[in-house]
Design a protein around this motif. Structure first.
Motif, short mmCIF file in Angstrom:
data_model
loop_
_atom_site.label_atom_id
_atom_site.label_comp_id
_atom_site.label_asym_id
_atom_site.label_seq_id
_atom_site.Cartn_x
_atom_site.Cartn_y
_atom_site.Cartn_z
N ARG A 202 24.05 -4.60 41.57
CA ARG A 202 22.69 -4.54 42.12
C ARG A 202 22.01 -3.28 41.58
O ARG A 202 22.48 -2.16 41.82
CB ARG A 202 22.75 -4.51 43.65
CG ARG A 202 21.41 -4.40 44.36
CD ARG A 202 21.65 -4.23 45.82
NE ARG A 202 20.44 -3.95 46.56
CZ ARG A 202 19.84 -4.79 47.39
NH1 ARG A 202 20.38 -5.99 47.59
NH2 ARG A 202 18.74 -4.47 48.05
N GLU A 204 18.88 -0.99 41.77
CA GLU A 204 17.74 -0.66 42.61
C GLU A 204 16.81 0.30 41.84
O GLU A 204 17.29 1.22 41.16
CB GLU A 204 18.21 -0.02 43.92
CG GLU A 204 19.04 -0.96 44.77
CD GLU A 204 19.51 -0.30 46.05
OE1 GLU A 204 19.25 0.91 46.22
OE2 GLU A 204 20.13 -1.00 46.89
N LEU A 206 14.24 3.19 42.09
CA LEU A 206 13.82 4.24 43.01
C LEU A 206 12.83 5.17 42.32
O LEU A 206 12.90 5.39 41.09
CB LEU A 206 15.04 5.05 43.49
CG LEU A 206 16.18 4.25 44.17
CD1 LEU A 206 17.32 5.20 44.51
CD2 LEU A 206 15.67 3.57 45.42
N GLU A 216 9.06 -1.86 38.69
CA GLU A 216 10.03 -2.97 38.75
C GLU A 216 10.23 -3.49 37.34
O GLU A 216 9.31 -4.02 36.71
CB GLU A 216 9.51 -4.08 39.67
CG GLU A 216 10.54 -5.17 39.89
CD GLU A 216 10.05 -6.19 40.91
OE1 GLU A 216 10.79 -7.15 41.16
OE2 GLU A 216 8.93 -6.00 41.44
N GLN A 238 14.45 -9.79 42.04
CA GLN A 238 14.27 -9.94 43.49
C GLN A 238 13.41 -11.16 43.76
O GLN A 238 12.44 -11.44 43.06
CB GLN A 238 13.60 -8.68 44.04
CG GLN A 238 13.53 -8.65 45.55
CD GLN A 238 13.00 -7.33 46.07
OE1 GLN A 238 12.68 -6.45 45.28
NE2 GLN A 238 12.91 -7.17 47.37
N PRO A 246 14.35 -0.68 48.67
CA PRO A 246 13.62 -0.63 47.40
C PRO A 246 13.76 -1.93 46.61
O PRO A 246 14.64 -2.74 46.88
CB PRO A 246 14.27 0.53 46.67
CG PRO A 246 15.68 0.53 47.20
CD PRO A 246 15.57 0.14 48.64
N LYS A 247 12.88 -2.10 45.61
CA LYS A 247 12.94 -3.27 44.76
C LYS A 247 14.25 -3.25 43.96
O LYS A 247 14.79 -2.18 43.65
CB LYS A 247 11.75 -3.29 43.79
CG LYS A 247 10.40 -3.40 44.48
CD LYS A 247 10.24 -4.76 45.16
CE LYS A 247 8.85 -4.91 45.76
NZ LYS A 247 8.66 -6.23 46.39
N TYR A 248 14.71 -4.42 43.62
CA TYR A 248 16.02 -4.48 42.96
C TYR A 248 16.09 -5.71 42.07
O TYR A 248 15.24 -6.61 42.11
CB TYR A 248 17.15 -4.52 43.99
CG TYR A 248 17.19 -5.78 44.81
CD1 TYR A 248 17.94 -6.88 44.39
CD2 TYR A 248 16.47 -5.89 46.00
CE1 TYR A 248 17.97 -8.04 45.13
CE2 TYR A 248 16.49 -7.05 46.74
CZ TYR A 248 17.25 -8.12 46.31
OH TYR A 248 17.28 -9.28 47.05
N THR A 250 19.54 -8.15 40.14
CA THR A 250 20.98 -8.38 40.19
C THR A 250 21.48 -8.78 38.82
O THR A 250 20.90 -9.67 38.17
CB THR A 250 21.32 -9.48 41.21
OG1 THR A 250 20.75 -9.16 42.47
CG2 THR A 250 22.82 -9.61 41.37
N LYS A 285 19.51 2.97 40.40
CA LYS A 285 20.68 3.16 41.27
C LYS A 285 21.55 1.91 41.18
O LYS A 285 21.08 0.79 41.40
CB LYS A 285 20.22 3.39 42.71
CG LYS A 285 21.39 3.55 43.69
CD LYS A 285 20.89 3.68 45.12
CE LYS A 285 22.05 3.76 46.10
NZ LYS A 285 21.60 3.83 47.50
#
Length: 813
Positions: A202, A204, A206, A216, A238, A246-248, A250, A285
């Motif tokens: 994942r 993220e 930040l 993003e 997402q 926060p936006k992420y 995968t 992250k």
């Protein structure tokens, strides 16, 4: 920018001295310091301070950080799961010992990160391995390098990758994958949380600081950043409309070690604005996410319960039949043959006979009074005993019914006399089966009577709960639960198989009729069939007939299939109604046992008294109690009152033995019977009896019978039904017969007369009627009931007259 050749170029002695002189003042690393003996290895000495408690690795000037993968097996991560145990050693200490052993062992050089760095940089004098930070959970290690300012970190990464590509070092625990290395571009976080590697990452996004905004990243940008670490299976942004912060995004890697390399190299990486990171840049992250395993079989099973549950039920039933049924059949056979009964053991029988003889010598041959008294009864009923034995030698496929009132000796007549010496006999007592409360208790009681084990009666309730839950979920029954009917059918079917095997045990190939089939053989040899004795048949049949219906059907299958002889013992005179349902086209063979004649009853009591008399010693003849007691002249009158019921006669004999006179003993029996009649039939009548059966008579009906039978030995059945108290209904009479207050005598297949349930009851009836207070109270109750009946009749007539009076005087034209 220096090339690879520049990185691995030779340096002069002055350059080496100028470069490494300040390192002499640094501390030794806390985690791991590899030993170095040679001058060549001295330049790789780990001499950095310990990692701060924040978990971040700080890089100083001219320092670069690389992550080397595939150094430790990932399976060692289980050590961190055991840290909560108080007796478990810290895994970091284990790691230090492990690294030292790996470094010292020359047979596995590929497993040591220091040796990997030494060989990769052996031609360079511009680099120094400052610190090695192992990551046991992730199977790798961080290597902090001190290099010349003119050497760029990407060149160091390229040189190390070129060396690893040429040599392809493969550790012993993973011979199919070589060691890999990449430059750490982010700011790694060395945490010891319960987070373990996964193929799913994942990412993220930040902001770089408070108030800043993070960008993003698109799938193309993520692919560009992370594809260098390994093959990506998928990139999922997402979901649209998600408000999660926060936006992420995968990432799905094909190999877990590629995901480990990406996470350790890119965690904390700041993507600048020039590369699409937004105005102030974006921090990446990285977090492992447990990837849901594809469980196609489990999902299919959970999504198709209507198919799976019946299949599972069929498998369970098949396993039960294949495994448990032979065991249950074996235990039923041992129960029928009394194999494990200690009384049938020869050693036990021998010791018992010796102890009996010694007891007779010590007690001067004192005999058993009960056996001596019963011998008189058996002599009187010798014809019935021989008749039963004759029927057991015939091939007629019908039932043998021994009917008689309670206390007439039915069980002793059949088991102790008619079947004496017969080995294969099965005695089934219906009383505990009928009195059991609940399906599980009924199944357990039935199984215990035939020796059916193992029995899981509690599974019936458990299966019913599963079936109920499944029915509420999928709308149909699963078939796990079984009804009482089906459970009893299983027990009787296993018993039939066991009885048939016992009947065919003595058959040999050399017999004259060996060519006959099993059914023909059993039909030709009725003496080989086992005998099933069903006791207390129709006991409390008014509470439910399912048990008796299944037993009757099973007994019919035994007789018609020539598997066994069946003998029913019952107190109920209406047994033919129940048995005719199972064998409607058969005539039953019946033995009716009544009370003993006065002569036999007297001999029974006398033999009881004489049985315990001591034999004379030294040839002296001692007088018997029946010869010495003067009060035995009262015995004839007492027997006329008691009748020939064996239980009452035995009670009389025991009281006379204690020293009471016969008249006093009889009076005690009459008083006790009168008290029982008051409690059971008159005074203690409610909605139900003490055993839970509903009573369908009133005290007034019972008192009318008692008062009438006190003056006459029998009553006309139909004449009694014409009285207002019984209202032309025989339900109360049948219920009182079931509770043994009265006996209904049949003639030509119909009820003819009514007699007391026991001979002694007539004397008890007279005693109750002689009680003026009781008689007045109950007579008043009877008259009150009759007044109520007549009042209802008058009210009905008045209502009819009022209706007629309201009609018009003249009919309409």
């Amino acid at each position: 920018m220096f090339g690879v050749k520049t990185v691995f170029g030779r340096a002069t002695a002055s350059q080496r001295q100028r470069t490494y002189r300040p390192l002499k003042t640094l501390h030794t690393a806390k985690l791991y310091t590899p030993p170095h003996a040679s001058l060549k290895a001295a330049r790789f000495k780990s001499t950095t301070p310990a990692v701060p408690k924040s978990g971040h690795i700080e890089e100083g000037p001219n320092e670069s950080l690389l992550f080397i993968d595939n150094i430790f097996p990932l399976r060692l991560s289980f050590l961190f799961r055991l840290t909560s145990l108080p007796f478990f050693t810290d895994p970091e200490k284990i790691l230090q010992k492990l690294l030292k052993q790996v470094h010292d062992d020359q047979r596995i050089p590929a497993a040591d990160p220091i040796k990997i760095a030494e060989r990769a940089l052996q031609d360079s004098i511009s680099l120094s391995v400052k610190q090695i930070l192992p990551r046991l959970k992730e199977g790798g290690a961080y290597a902090k390098l001190l290099h010349d300012p003119k050497v760029s970190p990407p060149d160091i990464e390229a040189a190390l990758q070129e060396y690893l590509e040429k040599t392809s070092p493969k550790p012993w625990f993973n011979p199919f994958r070589s060691v890999g290395s990449h430059l750490v571009r982010g700011r790694p976080w060395l945490e010891d949380l319960q987070r373990y590697p996964s193929q799913k990452l994942r990412v993220e996004f930040l902001p770089t600081g408070p108030g800043a905004e993070a960008a993003e990243l698109s799938e193309e940008k993520l692919y560009t950043l992370f594809r260098i670490y390994g093959k990506l299976g998928d990139i999922k942004p997402q979901p649209t409309g998600s408000k999660e912060l926060p936006k992420y995004a995968t990432l799905y890697y094909g190999n877990i070690r590629d995901a480990i390399m990406a996470k350790n190299c890119m965690h904390g990486f700041v993507l600048p604005e020039s590369e699409g990171g937004g105005k102030n840049g974006t921090v990446l992250k990285m977090v492992y996410e447990k990837r849901a395993k594809a469980r196609f079989l489990r999902d299919w099973i959970m999504n198709h319960p209507r198919i799976v549950i019946p299949i599972v039920a069929a498998i369970v039933a098949s396993v039960t039949v294949a495994v448990f049924d032979p065991i249950r059949t074996f235990f039923i056979k041992t129960h029928v043959t009394h194999t494990f009964h200690i009384t049938e053991n020869r050693v036990y029988s021998w010791f018992r006979s010796q102890l009996t003889r010694a007891n007779e010598i010590l007690t001067f041959k004192r005999h058993d009074g009960e056996n001596a008294g019963m011998s008189v009864v058996w002599d009187d009923r010798r014809g019935d005993i021989e008749q039963i034995r004759t029927w057991l030698m015939e091939t007629a496929d019908t039932f043998i019914v021994v009917q008689g009132p309670r206390g007439s000796g039915k069980k002793e007549l059949v088991l102790d006399e008619a079947l004496k010496g017969r080995r294969n006999t099965l005695h089934i007592d219906c009383k505990p089966i009928q009195e059991a409360r609940g399906d599980s208790s009924t199944i357990f009681a039935a199984a215990r009577e035939v020796g059916y084990r193992p029995i899981f009666s509690w599974m019936n309730t458990f299966s019913s709960m599963i079936d109920l839950a499944a029915q509420g979920t999928i709308g149909t029954k699963t078939g796990f639960s079984e009804t009482l009917d089906s459970q009893l059918q299983k027990i009787w079917q296993n018993t039939t198989n066991a009885l048939k095997e016992l009947a065919l045990e003595g058959r040999h190939k050399d017999d004259k009729d060996s060519e006959l089939g099993d059914d023909e053989y059993l039909e030709a040899h009725p003496e080989r069939r086992p005998v099933v004795v069903i006791d207390h048949f129709l006991h409390k049949s008014q509470e439910g007939s399912i048990v008796y219906d299944k037993i009757s059907e099973w007994a019919a299958s035994l007789t018609t299939g020539n598997v066994a002889h069946v003998i029913f013992l019952t107190n109920d005179v209406s047994f033919s109604k129940s048995l005719s349902k199972a064998l409607p086209d058969r005539v039953f063979r019946q033995v009716s046992l009544g009370d003993c004649s006065p002569e036999v009853a007297k001999r029974f009591v006398v033999n009881h008294l004489n049985a315990d008399a001591d034999d004379g010693s030294k040839g002296e003849k001692k007088s018997l109690p029946s010869e010495t007691r003067e009060d035995l002249g009262e015995l004839d009158g007492c027997i006329d009152i008691l009748g020939g019921r064996l239980t009452d006669l035995e009670f009389l004999a025991r009281r006379i033995k204690t020293g009471e006179t016969p008249n006093k003993a009889v009076q005690q029996i009459i008083d006790q019977s009168a008290s029982e009649i008051l409690k059971m039939y008159i005074l203690d009548i409610g909605t139900s009896s003490s055993n839970g059966a509903t009573r369908s008579w009133t005290p007034e009906q019972a008192w009318l019978l008692i008062k009438s039978l006190a003056t006459t030995p029998s009553l006309r059945y139909n004449e009694l039904l014409l009285s207002d108290t019984f209202k032309s209904s025989d339900g109360a009479l049948l219920a009182l017969e079931q509770f043994e207050l009265i006996t209904i005598v049949s003639q030509n297949g119909r009820p003819h007369s009514i007699k007391p349930g026991k001979p002694v009851y007539q004397a008890a009836f007279k005693q109750l009627v002689a009680d003026r207070v009781l008689k007045a109270r109950l007579d008043l109750a009877v008259l009150t009931q009759l007044i109520g009946i007549e009042t209802k009749a008058i009210d009905k007539a008045e209502a009819e007259l009022a209706l007629l009076g309201g009609l018009p005087g003249q009919p309409r034209e």
